[in-house]
Design a protein around this motif. Structure first.
Motif, PDB file in Angstrom:
ATOM      1  N   ARG A  53       0.763  -1.325   0.189  1.00  0.00           N
ATOM      2  CA  ARG A  53       0.043  -0.098   0.310  1.00  0.00           C
ATOM      3  C   ARG A  53       0.636   1.427  -0.323  1.00  0.00           C
ATOM      4  N   TRP A  54       1.248   1.531  -1.138  1.00  0.00           N
ATOM      5  CA  TRP A  54       2.058   3.258  -1.236  1.00  0.00           C
ATOM      6  C   TRP A  54       1.539   3.763  -0.508  1.00  0.00           C
ATOM      7  N   ALA A  55       2.141   4.760   0.214  1.00  0.00           N
ATOM      8  CA  ALA A  55       1.760   6.567   1.293  1.00  0.00           C
ATOM      9  C   ALA A  55       3.413   7.269   0.457  1.00  0.00           C
ATOM     10  N   GLU A 129      -7.595   5.162   1.157  1.00  0.00           N
ATOM     11  CA  GLU A 129      -8.017   3.454   0.967  1.00  0.00           C
ATOM     12  C   GLU A 129      -9.364   3.030   1.025  1.00  0.00           C
ATOM     13  N   LYS A 130     -10.721   3.554   1.145  1.00  0.00           N
ATOM     14  CA  LYS A 130     -12.157   3.700   0.653  1.00  0.00           C
ATOM     15  C   LYS A 130     -12.485   4.447  -0.293  1.00  0.00           C
ATOM     16  N   PRO A 131     -11.718   4.729  -1.476  1.00  0.00           N
ATOM     17  CA  PRO A 131     -12.393   6.152  -1.891  1.00  0.00           C
ATOM     18  C   PRO A 131     -13.378   5.718  -2.572  1.00  0.00           C
ATOM     19  N   MET A 164     -15.957  13.352  -9.234  1.00  0.00           N
ATOM     20  CA  MET A 164     -15.690  15.029  -8.718  1.00  0.00           C
ATOM     21  C   MET A 164     -16.399  15.317  -7.405  1.00  0.00           C
ATOM     22  N   ALA A 165     -18.015  14.904  -8.161  1.00  0.00           N
ATOM     23  CA  ALA A 165     -18.803  15.396  -6.483  1.00  0.00           C
ATOM     24  C   ALA A 165     -18.710  14.221  -5.411  1.00  0.00           C
ATOM     25  N   ALA A 166     -17.779  13.278  -5.680  1.00  0.00           N
ATOM     26  CA  ALA A 166     -17.496  12.456  -4.810  1.00  0.00           C
ATOM     27  C   ALA A 166     -16.613  12.797  -3.845  1.00  0.00           C
ATOM     28  N   CYS A 167     -15.741  13.343  -4.423  1.00  0.00           N
ATOM     29  CA  CYS A 167     -14.271  13.296  -3.339  1.00  0.00           C
ATOM     30  C   CYS A 167     -14.334  14.792  -3.049  1.00  0.00           C
ATOM     31  N   PRO A 168     -14.165  14.164  -1.569  1.00  0.00           N
ATOM     32  CA  PRO A 168     -14.026  15.374  -0.426  1.00  0.00           C
ATOM     33  C   PRO A 168     -12.908  16.388  -0.625  1.00  0.00           C
ATOM     34  N   LEU A 252     -14.621  11.549   7.413  1.00  0.00           N
ATOM     35  CA  LEU A 252     -15.155  10.984   6.503  1.00  0.00           C
ATOM     36  C   LEU A 252     -14.779   9.647   6.218  1.00  0.00           C
ATOM     37  N   GLY A 253     -13.559   8.609   7.074  1.00  0.00           N
ATOM     38  CA  GLY A 253     -14.069   7.667   6.679  1.00  0.00           C
ATOM     39  C   GLY A 253     -13.038   6.790   5.081  1.00  0.00           C
ATOM     40  N   THR A 254     -12.918   7.606   4.874  1.00  0.00           N
ATOM     41  CA  THR A 254     -11.555   7.518   3.229  1.00  0.00           C
ATOM     42  C   THR A 254     -10.466   6.760   3.691  1.00  0.00           C
ATOM     43  N   GLY A 255      -9.905   7.241   4.672  1.00  0.00           N
ATOM     44  CA  GLY A 255      -8.716   6.683   4.983  1.00  0.00           C
ATOM     45  C   GLY A 255      -7.636   7.075   4.176  1.00  0.00           C
TER      46      GLY A 255
END
Lengths: 262, 135
Positions: A53-55, A129-131, A164-168, A252-255
């Motif tokens: 998992r790249w970071a 992690e959860k896009p 685009m609407a989904a990406c916070p 937001l839980g996107t990780g």
């Protein structure tokens, strides 16, 4: 007499159908033969950089002004043929800068220390992690690779902009115009995009594939570090162990996979 | 019911029909007199050098190069593999610009000539760059 004529016509009709179907069958037979002839063997290059998992860890203590961030933005935008559109509404950005209050809106308060208050932060796709973008994409043009990189398949993008609407994080830009006239110096090795598709940071997958680090990391003088989050011995894990880090909008839980040392 | 078999304005009607027939079949007989010859794709640039071979046999490439490219883009983008090994074990980077156009350096003389004749208009070049083309 009448009935034998009927049966003659029936037989004639069926035979004609049969004759007509032959060329069609031939075509099917030949396409099968062709695809069979191609048994492609494909593999990754020998120098490929791999990770579970790249970071990315951004050490913001090493930056003092906007000038310090420019080389990274320029390096990225140059090799990826990102156009420079002055109109804010048409702007295309893969990596850009934000103030603290926009980067970490829930952490902002009126008594922030002077350094952080006036500092600009590098922002880019968080390769979550959860896009959320992957969940909403109707064509699976945006997908998450096995190594955690959230990538776009431009060949599938229909420009619906759900992502685009989904990406916070505002990590995605839409090509309202043909980008080509706005590319100052093009890099022929990497495709441009066209009017009507969305684009964003690709974690330099084309560079990782040949053993090179992402362009922003390379241009950062050690302020940016990338590596494997799943490997406890990696450089990013070492940095995360020894420094306090924050991520953008964690609630937001996107990780996000991009960490900031503030 | 009056049995009226007389045709009015027979001359004009027949002449009109003949003119109509000639006009509507115009493309057919016009093209029969002048059939556009299929272009022979010219090998120019690096691909023209002696001893060069395409990534797969010529007859196969002629018929199936679009399939090859389709496999290439999916493999590169979605499966993260970039090296292609052909039948004889030779390796290629799977890239439209960096591989195909590295040999077929004259896209306009090679790919385009054939595509224009066949009226195939690949949209790939909206993004993929022909290094020879000025933007």
């Amino acid at each position: 007499m009448e009935s034998s004529r009927r049966s003659f016509l029936k037989i004639a009709g069926i035979s004609a159908l049969g004759l007509g179907a032959k060329p069609v069958l031939d075509v099917f037979a030949s396409t099968e033969e062709h695809t069979e002839a191609l048994k492609p063997e494909t593999r990754k290059g020998e120098d490929v950089l791999k990770a579970k998992r790249w970071a990315l860890v951004i050490d913001t203590r090493k930056f003092e002004s906007e000038e310090d961030l420019k080389p990274m933005i320029e390096a990225c935008h140059k090799i990826h043929n990102v156009p420079k559109l002055e109109n804010k509404r048409h702007e295309i950005k893969w990596i850009w800068t934000e103030e603290f209050k926009h980067t970490f809106p829930t952490q902002e308060h009126e008594f922030l220390d002077d350094r952080v208050k006036h500092l600009l932060f590098l922002t880019l796709c968080n390769h979550c992690e959860k896009p959320a973008c992957v969940r909403v994409c109707p064509t699976k043009a945006t997908f998450k690779r096995e190594d955690g990189i959230v990538l776009m398949d431009f060949h599938r993008c229909i420009g619906c902009r759900f992502c685009m609407a989904a990406c916070p994080y505002g990590s995605r830009s839409f090509n309202f115009r043909d980008p080509r006239p706005f590319i100052e110096e093009r890099n022929p090795k990497f495709p441009t995009r066209m009017k009507g598709v969305v684009e964003k940071c690709n974690f330099c997958v084309e560079r990782l594939a040949v053993g090179e680090l992402p362009a922003c990391v390379e241009a950062s003088n050690g302020a940016l570090t990338c590596g494997d989050l799943d490997d406890p011995k990696s450089e990013v894990r070492e940095l995360l162990r020894s420094n306090f880090t924050i991520r953008r909008k964690p609630a937001l839980g996107t990780g996000p996979s991009v960490f900031y040392i503030v | 019911m009056p049995n009226n078999k007389k045709m009015y304005d027979k001359g004009k009607v027949v002449a009109g029909l003949i003119i109509f027939g000639v006009l509507i079949t115009f493309p057919l007989w016009y093209n029969h007199l002048k059939v556009a010859p299929a272009p022979e794709p010219k090998l120019v640039g690096k691909a023209a050098k002696a001893g060069q071979e395409c990534i797969e046999p010529k007859s196969f490439m002629k018929a199936e190069h679009m399939l090859v490219l389709d496999i290439w883009r999916d493999t590169v983008v979605r499966s993260a593999k970039r090296v292609y090994v052909n039948e004889s074990g030779k390796e290629f980077e799977m890239s439209l610009t960096n591989t195909c156009l590295d040999c077929h350096t004259e896209k306009a003389e090679f790919c385009d000539k054939c595509h224009n004749y066949a009226l195939v208009l690949p949209y790939c070049w909206d993004c993929h760059i022909d290094p020879k083309e000025k933007m």
